[in-house]
Write a protein that holds these residues in place. Structure first.
Motif, mmCIF file in Angstrom:
data_model
loop_
_atom_site.group_PDB
_atom_site.id
_atom_site.type_symbol
_atom_site.label_atom_id
_atom_site.label_comp_id
_atom_site.label_asym_id
_atom_site.label_seq_id
_atom_site.Cartn_x
_atom_site.Cartn_y
_atom_site.Cartn_z
ATOM 1 N N GLU A 1 0.835 -1.207 0.000
ATOM 2 C CA GLU A 1 0.000 0.000 0.000
ATOM 3 C C GLU A 1 0.868 1.254 0.000
ATOM 4 O OE1 GLU A 1 -3.119 0.345 2.791
ATOM 5 O OE2 GLU A 1 -3.735 -1.751 2.624
ATOM 6 N N ARG B 1 0.290 5.780 -0.571
ATOM 7 C CA ARG B 1 -0.544 6.926 -0.887
ATOM 8 C C ARG B 1 0.200 7.742 -1.947
ATOM 9 N NH1 ARG B 1 -3.082 3.853 1.469
ATOM 10 N NH2 ARG B 1 -4.297 4.129 3.388
ATOM 11 N N LEU C 1 -4.394 9.619 -4.275
ATOM 12 C CA LEU C 1 -4.740 8.279 -4.751
ATOM 13 C C LEU C 1 -4.138 7.217 -3.850
ATOM 14 C CD1 LEU C 1 -3.952 8.975 -8.522
ATOM 15 C CD2 LEU C 1 -6.192 9.077 -7.404
ATOM 16 N N ARG C 2 -4.567 5.965 -4.081
ATOM 17 C CA ARG C 2 -4.089 4.838 -3.286
ATOM 18 C C ARG C 2 -3.527 3.773 -4.224
ATOM 19 N NH1 ARG C 2 -7.133 4.562 1.765
ATOM 20 N NH2 ARG C 2 -6.817 2.304 1.781
ATOM 21 N N LEU C 3 -2.404 3.193 -3.818
ATOM 22 C CA LEU C 3 -1.864 2.018 -4.498
ATOM 23 C C LEU C 3 -2.092 0.810 -3.602
ATOM 24 C CD1 LEU C 3 1.587 3.225 -5.926
ATOM 25 C CD2 LEU C 3 -0.540 2.879 -7.175
ATOM 26 N N GLU D 1 -4.779 -0.001 -5.531
ATOM 27 C CA GLU D 1 -6.121 0.077 -6.100
ATOM 28 C C GLU D 1 -6.237 1.048 -7.261
ATOM 29 O OE1 GLU D 1 -5.307 0.424 -2.965
ATOM 30 O OE2 GLU D 1 -6.708 -0.532 -1.589
ATOM 31 N N GLU D 2 -5.553 2.187 -7.195
ATOM 32 C CA GLU D 2 -5.703 3.222 -8.222
ATOM 33 C C GLU D 2 -4.428 3.380 -9.056
ATOM 34 O OE1 GLU D 2 -8.661 6.524 -6.672
ATOM 35 O OE2 GLU D 2 -7.229 6.014 -5.090
ATOM 36 N N ALA E 1 -4.846 5.083 -12.527
ATOM 37 C CA ALA E 1 -4.895 6.542 -12.569
ATOM 38 C C ALA E 1 -3.489 7.142 -12.504
ATOM 39 C CB ALA E 1 -5.748 7.072 -11.419
#
Length: 393
Positions: free
Chosen positions: A37, A39, A118-120, A122-123, A126
C-alpha cells in the motif's frame, strides 16, 4: 488502462527527459506486484487556468509542494510537462496536508482537475494515466484520431488520380515500420522484419482531397489495384532488391496474382523464401473465399507467408485465422479492443492464431497497447512507440 501496462515503460527505456516517469512506473509496478500500500499525491499544474499558472500564483503553489521534498517519508517525482507526484507509506499524513494546502489556494473545480490523492495498488491505473499524459502519449493518441469522412469520389476523380499516380513519386507516401519482438523483462525491442506500405490517408488527401473512399467501394478497389501495382513494381526494381531483408506488404486480394507480384516473386532471393509476408484484409477473404483460397495456396507454394490484416476485433471474429488457414494475423490497437479478462477478450483470443509469435499488434503508440498485448500472449508489435525505442539499424 490495465495494470499489466506497468512494466512497459521500463521495458522500452526512458524517452528524453522521462527518466522520472519511467522510475515512477517501475515503483508502481513493484507496489502492484507485491500488494504494497502507498498513498500518491498527484499535482498537474497544466490543468490549471492560464491565470493560475502565472507568477506569483504558480510560485505559491510550488512552495506548498516543496515541503514534501524535505520529508524522509516521502518520495517525489518531477515528471515532464510540469506534473508532480509524491508517494508515501500509509497513512500518508504529509500528502494529505499538502493536498489540503493546495486545494485551499484553488477553486473547487481547479482543485478537482489538478490535485488528486490516490491509493496504491487500487488506483494504479490513474497514476499510470498521469505518466502517459506527462510523456505526451495521451496527446499523441488524440492527434492520431481519424478525420471526419467526406464526399464519395466519382469515376472521373478516380481516373484523374490514376493519371497522377502514373507519374508521381510515391516515396513521400511510403511508410516503413519494423515488426519487433518485445517480451516482459526482455530488454529493447528486437527487429524481426520490415513492414512497408503506402499511407492511404495521405495519398487520399493529396489526390482526392475531401473524398471518402469508403463511400465508393468499387472505385476504391480500382484505385487500390493501381496503388498496389506501383508499390510492387517499385519493390521489384534491382536497386530495391539489393540488401533486401525480411518484408511484409499489405495488398488487395487480386494483387497477389497480378503481373507485378509475379515479377517480384520471380526476383525474390532464394535465401529469403519464407521471409516475404503478404497481408490481406479478412473482409476481402470473406467476400471472395475461392479467390482467397487460391491466393493462400499460391503463396504457400512459392514459399511466402500469408497474414490476415484486421483493423479491429470484429474482422477477426468474422473469419478467424484458423478457419481462414492463415498462420499469421495482425490486429490494430485501439481503445475499442475488449477489456482483458472479459468474455469478448477471450473470444478474440480464441479467434487469433495460437502458435507463438503468430500475432502482430500494430498501431502501438502508447504503453497501454503493449500491456494489453502481453496479457493476450502477444509479443510482436509495431508502431510509433516501438520505432522510437528500438535500436538503430
Amino acid at each position: 488502462m490495465n495494470l499489466a501496462e506497468v512494466p512497459v515503460l521500463g521495458a522500452l527505456g526512458p524517452p528524453v527527459g522521462g527518466g522520472a516517469a519511467v522510475a515512477l512506473a517501475g515503483l508502481v509496478r513493484e507496489a502492484v506486484a507485491a500488494g504494497v500500500e502507498r498513498r500518491v499525491l498527484l499535482f498537474q499544474p497544466a490543468r490549471l487556468s492560464p491565470a493560475r499558472r502565472r507568477a506569483p500564483q504558480a510560485a505559491m503553489l510550488r512552495d506548498a509542494w516543496e515541503g514534501l521534498r524535505r520529508s524522509s517519508r516521502t518520495r517525489v517525482f518531477d515528471l515532464p510537462r510540469g506534473a508532480l507526484v509524491a508517494l508515501e507509506a500509509p497513512p500518508g499524513h504529509h500528502l494529505a496536508e499538502a493536498r489540503e494546502t493546495l486545494a485551499a489556494m484553488l477553486d473547487p473545480a481547479e482543485a478537482g482537475a489538478a490535485v488528486a490523492l490516490l491509493r496504491l495498488p487500487e488506483e494504479a491505473a490513474a497514476v499510470l494515466a498521469a505518466v502517459e499524459d506527462a510523456l505526451g502519449l495521451t496527446a499523441a493518441a488524440r492527434a492520431a484520431a481519424p478525420a471526419p469522412a467526406g464526399r464519395a469520389p466519382d469515376g472521373e476523380a478516380i481516373a484523374a488520380a490514376e493519371r497522377a499516380l502514373a507519374a508521381a513519386d510515391l516515396g513521400a507516401f511510403l511508410r516503413h515500420r519494423r515488426v519487433c519482438r518485445l517480451v516482459p523483462g526482455g530488454g529493447a525491442p528486437e527487429p524481426l522484419w520490415e513492414d512497408l506500405r503506402l499511407s492511404l490517408p495521405d495519398l487520399r488527401d493529396a489526390l482526392l482531397p475531401g473524398c471518402d473512399l469508403a463511400a465508393a467501394p468499387a472505385l476504391w478497389r480500382r484505385l487500390r489495384r493501381t496503388l498496389d501495382r506501383r508499390l510492387l513494381a517499385g519493390l521489384a526494381r534491382a536497386e530495391a532488391m539489393r540488401g533486401r531483408g525480411p518484408l511484409s506488404v499489405a495488398l488487395a486480394l487480386d494483387s497477389v496474382t497480378s503481373p507485378e507480384f509475379l515479377r517480384l516473386d520471380a526476383l525474390w532471393p532464394a535465401a529469403l523464401r519464407g521471409a516475404l509476408t503478404v497481408a490481406i484484409a479478412p473482409q476481402e477473404a470473406a467476400a471472395d473465399p475461392a479467390g482467397f483460397a487460391f491466393a493462400r495456396a499460391f503463396l504457400a507454394a512459392r514459399g511466402h507467408r500469408l497474414m490476415l490484416d484486421a483493423e479491429g476485433p470484429a474482422a477477426v471474429l468474422a473469419i478467424p485465422a484458423s478457419r481462414a488457414g492463415a498462420g499469421l494475423a495482425r490486429l490494430r490497437w485501439s481503445g475499442a479492443l475488449p477489456p482483458l479478462g472479459s468474455p469478448a477478450a477471450e473470444a478474440l483470443r480464441a479467434a487469433l492464431p495460437a502458435a507463438p509469435e503468430a500475432v502482430v499488434l500494430a498501431g502501438v503508440d502508447r504503453p497501454a497497447a503493449i500491456a494489453w498485448g502481453w496479457e493476450m500472449g502477444i509479443t510482436l508489435f509495431q508502431g510509433r512507440l516501438i520505432e522510437s525505442r528500438r535500436p538503430p539499424g
